[in-house]
Design a protein around this motif. Structure first.
Motif, PDB file in Angstrom:
ATOM      1  N   VAL A 240       0.849  -1.191   0.000  1.00 53.97           N
ATOM      2  CA  VAL A 240       0.000   0.000   0.000  1.00 53.97           C
ATOM      3  C   VAL A 240       0.881   1.237   0.000  1.00 53.97           C
ATOM      4  O   VAL A 240       2.024   1.198   0.452  1.00 53.97           O
ATOM      5  CB  VAL A 240      -0.941   0.019   1.233  1.00 53.97           C
ATOM      6  N   SER A 241       0.342   2.332  -0.494  1.00 58.04           N
ATOM      7  CA  SER A 241       1.078   3.592  -0.459  1.00 58.04           C
ATOM      8  C   SER A 241       1.274   4.028   0.989  1.00 58.04           C
ATOM      9  O   SER A 241       0.496   3.657   1.869  1.00 58.04           O
ATOM     10  CB  SER A 241       0.309   4.677  -1.210  1.00 58.04           C
ATOM     11  N   GLY A 242       2.314   4.804   1.212  1.00 53.44           N
ATOM     12  CA  GLY A 242       2.539   5.361   2.551  1.00 53.44           C
ATOM     13  C   GLY A 242       3.352   4.469   3.469  1.00 53.44           C
ATOM     14  O   GLY A 242       3.538   4.792   4.641  1.00 53.44           O
ATOM     15  N   GLY A 243       3.846   3.341   2.949  1.00 53.71           N
ATOM     16  CA  GLY A 243       4.585   2.423   3.804  1.00 53.71           C
ATOM     17  C   GLY A 243       6.058   2.784   3.935  1.00 53.71           C
ATOM     18  O   GLY A 243       6.603   3.554   3.143  1.00 53.71           O
ATOM     19  N   TYR A 244       6.685   2.201   4.943  1.00 49.75           N
ATOM     20  CA  TYR A 244       8.148   2.286   5.084  1.00 49.75           C
ATOM     21  C   TYR A 244       8.649   0.922   5.566  1.00 49.75           C
ATOM     22  O   TYR A 244       8.138   0.374   6.542  1.00 49.75           O
ATOM     23  CB  TYR A 244       8.569   3.364   6.095  1.00 49.75           C
ATOM     24  N   HIS A 245       9.643   0.392   4.858  1.00 46.00           N
ATOM     25  CA  HIS A 245      10.143  -0.939   5.223  1.00 46.00           C
ATOM     26  C   HIS A 245      11.655  -1.009   5.306  1.00 46.00           C
ATOM     27  O   HIS A 245      12.207  -2.110   5.442  1.00 46.00           O
ATOM     28  CB  HIS A 245       9.615  -1.975   4.227  1.00 46.00           C
ATOM     29  N   GLY A 246      12.342   0.117   5.189  1.00 44.65           N
ATOM     30  CA  GLY A 246      13.790   0.090   5.329  1.00 44.65           C
ATOM     31  C   GLY A 246      14.483   0.718   4.138  1.00 44.65           C
ATOM     32  O   GLY A 246      13.845   1.158   3.176  1.00 44.65           O
ATOM     33  N   ASP A 247      15.803   0.732   4.208  1.00 49.42           N
ATOM     34  CA  ASP A 247      16.595   1.520   3.264  1.00 49.42           C
ATOM     35  C   ASP A 247      17.402   0.695   2.271  1.00 49.42           C
ATOM     36  O   ASP A 247      18.103   1.257   1.426  1.00 49.42           O
ATOM     37  CB  ASP A 247      17.561   2.425   4.039  1.00 49.42           C
ATOM     38  N   THR A 248      17.362  -0.610   2.361  1.00 49.41           N
ATOM     39  CA  THR A 248      18.060  -1.431   1.366  1.00 49.41           C
ATOM     40  C   THR A 248      17.159  -1.560   0.129  1.00 49.41           C
ATOM     41  O   THR A 248      15.981  -1.209   0.170  1.00 49.41           O
ATOM     42  CB  THR A 248      18.369  -2.813   1.956  1.00 49.41           C
ATOM     43  N   PHE A 249      17.703  -2.083  -0.961  1.00 46.06           N
ATOM     44  CA  PHE A 249      16.977  -1.986  -2.234  1.00 46.06           C
ATOM     45  C   PHE A 249      15.630  -2.698  -2.234  1.00 46.06           C
ATOM     46  O   PHE A 249      14.636  -2.120  -2.674  1.00 46.06           O
ATOM     47  CB  PHE A 249      17.851  -2.465  -3.391  1.00 46.06           C
ATOM     48  N   GLY A 250      15.603  -3.927  -1.766  1.00 45.45           N
ATOM     49  CA  GLY A 250      14.328  -4.638  -1.757  1.00 45.45           C
ATOM     50  C   GLY A 250      13.311  -3.920  -0.897  1.00 45.45           C
ATOM     51  O   GLY A 250      12.147  -3.762  -1.271  1.00 45.45           O
ATOM     52  N   ALA A 251      13.760  -3.484   0.265  1.00 46.17           N
ATOM     53  CA  ALA A 251      12.873  -2.773   1.195  1.00 46.17           C
ATOM     54  C   ALA A 251      12.426  -1.441   0.601  1.00 46.17           C
ATOM     55  O   ALA A 251      11.244  -1.093   0.655  1.00 46.17           O
ATOM     56  CB  ALA A 251      13.582  -2.564   2.533  1.00 46.17           C
ATOM     57  N   MET A 252      13.359  -0.702   0.008  1.00 43.91           N
ATOM     58  CA  MET A 252      12.990   0.573  -0.631  1.00 43.91           C
ATOM     59  C   MET A 252      11.926   0.351  -1.692  1.00 43.91           C
ATOM     60  O   MET A 252      11.057   1.196  -1.911  1.00 43.91           O
ATOM     61  CB  MET A 252      14.214   1.196  -1.316  1.00 43.91           C
ATOM     62  N   GLY A 253      12.041  -0.786  -2.367  1.00 40.91           N
ATOM     63  CA  GLY A 253      11.107  -1.095  -3.452  1.00 40.91           C
ATOM     64  C   GLY A 253       9.674  -1.250  -2.999  1.00 40.91           C
ATOM     65  O   GLY A 253       8.763  -1.231  -3.830  1.00 40.91           O
ATOM     66  N   VAL A 254       9.442  -1.419  -1.694  1.00 41.50           N
ATOM     67  CA  VAL A 254       8.073  -1.486  -1.181  1.00 41.50           C
ATOM     68  C   VAL A 254       7.746  -0.301  -0.276  1.00 41.50           C
ATOM     69  O   VAL A 254       6.675  -0.244   0.328  1.00 41.50           O
ATOM     70  CB  VAL A 254       7.775  -2.839  -0.465  1.00 41.50           C
ATOM     71  N   CYS A 255       8.674   0.661  -0.160  1.00 42.49           N
ATOM     72  CA  CYS A 255       8.369   1.922   0.529  1.00 42.49           C
ATOM     73  C   CYS A 255       7.472   2.769  -0.374  1.00 42.49           C
ATOM     74  O   CYS A 255       7.394   2.526  -1.576  1.00 42.49           O
ATOM     75  CB  CYS A 255       9.643   2.719   0.818  1.00 42.49           C
ATOM     76  N   ASP A 256       6.839   3.772   0.216  1.00 46.45           N
ATOM     77  CA  ASP A 256       5.970   4.635  -0.570  1.00 46.45           C
ATOM     78  C   ASP A 256       6.691   5.146  -1.814  1.00 46.45           C
ATOM     79  O   ASP A 256       7.801   5.659  -1.730  1.00 46.45           O
ATOM     80  CB  ASP A 256       5.511   5.828   0.272  1.00 46.45           C
ATOM     81  N   PRO A 257       6.055   5.016  -2.976  1.00 46.50           N
ATOM     82  CA  PRO A 257       6.756   5.346  -4.224  1.00 46.50           C
ATOM     83  C   PRO A 257       7.033   6.844  -4.395  1.00 46.50           C
ATOM     84  O   PRO A 257       7.926   7.210  -5.145  1.00 46.50           O
ATOM     85  CB  PRO A 257       5.805   4.848  -5.316  1.00 46.50           C
ATOM     86  N   VAL A 258       6.289   7.688  -3.704  1.00 44.21           N
ATOM     87  CA  VAL A 258       6.513   9.129  -3.839  1.00 44.21           C
ATOM     88  C   VAL A 258       7.444   9.633  -2.737  1.00 44.21           C
ATOM     89  O   VAL A 258       8.464  10.269  -2.994  1.00 44.21           O
ATOM     90  CB  VAL A 258       5.170   9.902  -3.796  1.00 44.21           C
ATOM     91  N   ASP A 259       7.105   9.302  -1.491  1.00 42.76           N
ATOM     92  CA  ASP A 259       7.912   9.782  -0.369  1.00 42.76           C
ATOM     93  C   ASP A 259       9.162   8.946  -0.154  1.00 42.76           C
ATOM     94  O   ASP A 259      10.100   9.371   0.507  1.00 42.76           O
ATOM     95  CB  ASP A 259       7.083   9.794   0.915  1.00 42.76           C
ATOM     96  N   GLY A 260       9.163   7.726  -0.674  1.00 39.03           N
ATOM     97  CA  GLY A 260      10.353   6.893  -0.563  1.00 39.03           C
ATOM     98  C   GLY A 260      11.420   7.421  -1.516  1.00 39.03           C
ATOM     99  O   GLY A 260      11.334   8.546  -2.017  1.00 39.03           O
ATOM    100  N   MET A 261      12.417   6.621  -1.800  1.00 36.12           N
ATOM    101  CA  MET A 261      13.551   7.123  -2.583  1.00 36.12           C
ATOM    102  C   MET A 261      13.504   6.610  -4.018  1.00 36.12           C
ATOM    103  O   MET A 261      14.519   6.484  -4.682  1.00 36.12           O
ATOM    104  CB  MET A 261      14.836   6.720  -1.868  1.00 36.12           C
ATOM    105  N   HIS A 262      12.289   6.318  -4.494  1.00 32.84           N
ATOM    106  CA  HIS A 262      12.146   5.669  -5.795  1.00 32.84           C
ATOM    107  C   HIS A 262      12.718   6.473  -6.953  1.00 32.84           C
ATOM    108  O   HIS A 262      13.331   5.924  -7.847  1.00 32.84           O
ATOM    109  CB  HIS A 262      10.669   5.360  -6.069  1.00 32.84           C
ATOM    110  N   SER A 263      12.506   7.806  -6.929  1.00 30.12           N
ATOM    111  CA  SER A 263      12.917   8.579  -8.101  1.00 30.12           C
ATOM    112  C   SER A 263      14.438   8.554  -8.243  1.00 30.12           C
ATOM    113  O   SER A 263      14.965   8.428  -9.342  1.00 30.12           O
ATOM    114  CB  SER A 263      12.392  10.011  -8.007  1.00 30.12           C
TER     115      SER A 263
END
Ligand SMILES: *Cc1c(COP(=O)(O)O)cnc(C)c1O
Length: 449
Positions: free
Chosen positions: A149-172
């Motif tokens: 779901v949007s708005g999640g945070y699961h950590g800073d490694t790549f797999g975890a980042m990949g399920v963090c919020d796509p806008v507020d996470g570090m996706h871009s």
């Protein structure tokens, strides 16, 4: 050495160190920790002034029993007197065995096997790998994506980042490197959700799952409280809906309890609010009472058996410091200490104090909302927080907090007294009022109790 002698610790820090999510040599204010005891930190500022402050962050949500806790200190020293580390390949030890058994006994039913990881992020990586391996072992190797779901945070490694919020996470920033996962809308807010809104949301998630089920391995999210993604609370019914959706489409349900575990939300695990059984669960943060880095992934025997009988014949992960004995020993002591105390009563008492103490913030023009859940208290502003200014103002009021985005919040240690919580909440409200040129309209309640 002579260079070090002429410069302050702060100069030396800025010349040599990175801080979390900070630029090198950041001009942000810094304080040096000189001592820590119970719920207090003794800090020294750059102006040389010292202050004793209540740690409203519990060292980023993990220091639940307080600093220099005698029981945890003793557990650590005792294990250090035996052995501090051994590899976990081919070897085992009592702290790991006892901790695994204890975690299995207190987590929701069905979770019966434990993998120790060295941080929350790594634990999430392991959970994601396990889900993909599970699908592969079941003859569905193309199922490698995650639904979240949007708005999640699961950590800073790549797999975890990949399920963090796509806008507020570090996706871009890392767009080319992140897995292509599927993001459902954020669940409706617990404060306002109607049964109809929950049903509409659940239908939208079910449609996404149905459309993509050929490629999906698992659903992953934080149960009930999204932490670093915005201190957002959603109704437990949403978790029950996700359990059904996962079952309907052959997906595993991964619950990330790294922030919510060990009583923080008022239940021992946040999944307990919903009575939902996960296939995989991650715990970390408060696991060691904040003493050392350790996380644990738990899964069902069905998942463990399937993966173990798959082509690889093994779960493909094994960190150097897996099941570190010092971390396991202090975690064992911490969880036992929690269970021996009236954690439910303590957290409920903290909730009452936070609700009462933060409510005057509602009178401030800059405040959009105030909410609490268990031992979590949040003042949400109508604009991004001036972190440096609010931190300084909180310090002047005897409180250490670390706001982010538009949130001034606390996750205090469970050993805070009523008086500590009064200072903490008063300090938070005063900090917001001082920085945003406002005074609370209501008298401060709960003071000095
Ligand atoms: C903090 C956190 C993580 C990451 O844990 P680290 O130990 O910082 O790697 C993962 N998931 C959630 C929900 C967290 O709050």
């Amino acid at each position: 050495m002579s260079r070090a002698g002429t410069r302050t610790p702060f100069d030396r820090d800025r010349a040599a160190l990175w801080h979390p999510y900070a630029s090198a040599g950041s001009p942000e204010p810094l304080w040096q920790v000189e001592a820590a005891e119970g719920v207090r930190l003794r800090l020294r500022g750059e102006d040389g002034a010292g202050s004793d402050v209540i740690d409203g962050m519990a060292s980023w949500w993990c220091m639940i029993h307080g600093y220099r806790n005698p029981v945890l200190d003793a557990a650590l020293t005792e294990q250090a007197g035996q052995f501090s580390h051994v590899m976990f390949g081919g070897l085992t030890h009592a702290p790991a065995i006892e901790l695994a058994e204890l975690l299995v006994s207190i987590t929701p039913e069905g979770l019966e096997r434990v993998f120790f990881a060295d941080s929350g992020s790594v634990c999430v990586e392991v959970a994601l790998k396990l889900a993909v391996q599970y699908q592969g072992a079941g003859g569905r190797p193309q199922r490698q994506r995650m639904l979240t779901v949007s708005g999640g945070y699961h950590g800073d490694t790549f797999g975890a980042m990949g399920v963090c919020d796509p806008v507020d996470g570090m996706h871009s920033t890392f767009a080319g490197l992140l897995p292509n996962n599927i993001f459902a809308p954020r669940p409706p807010s617990a404060a306002t959700a109607t049964p109809q809104e929950i049903a509409v949301w659940a239908r939208a998630v079910a449609a996404l799952a149905a459309d993509n089920s050929d490629e999906l391995a698992a659903i992953i999210l934080e149960p009930v409280l999204q932490g670093a993604g915005g201190m957002f609370v959603y109704p437990p019914e949403c978790l029950r809906a996700l359990r059904r959706i996962a079952d309907d489409h052959g997906l595993l349900l991964i619950l990330d309890e790294i922030a919510t575990g060990f009583g923080r939300t008022g239940e021992l695990f946040a999944a307990d609010h919903a009575g939902v059984r996960a296939d995989i669960m991650c715990v970390g943060k408060a696991l060691t009472g904040g003493y050392l880095t350790l996380a644990a992934m738990l899964c069902t025997n069905r998942v463990a058996r399937t993966v173990s009988h798959g082509a690889a014949g093994a779960l493909l992960h094994g960190p150097t410091f897996m099941a570190n004995p010092l971390a396991c020993a202090v975690a064992l002591a911490s969880v036992r200490l929690l269970l021996a105390a009236d954690w439910r009563g303590n957290v409920a008492g903290i909730n009452t104090a936070l609700t009462l103490g933060l409510s005057p913030a509602r009178e401030l023009d800059v405040v959009a909302s105030v909410r609490t859940l268990g031992a979590v208290g949040v003042i949400e502003l109508d604009r991004p927080v001036d972190v440096a200014e609010v931190t300084r103002a909180a310090m002047r009021n005897g409180v250490w907090i670390r706001p982010f985005r538009n949130l001034v919040y606390t996750m205090p240690p469970y050993v805070c007294t009523g008086a500590d919580l009064a200072v903490l909440t008063r300090g938070m409200v005063a900090a917001v009022a001082e920085v945003y040129g406002d005074t609370p309209g209501a008298p401060m309640t709960g003071e000095g109790q």
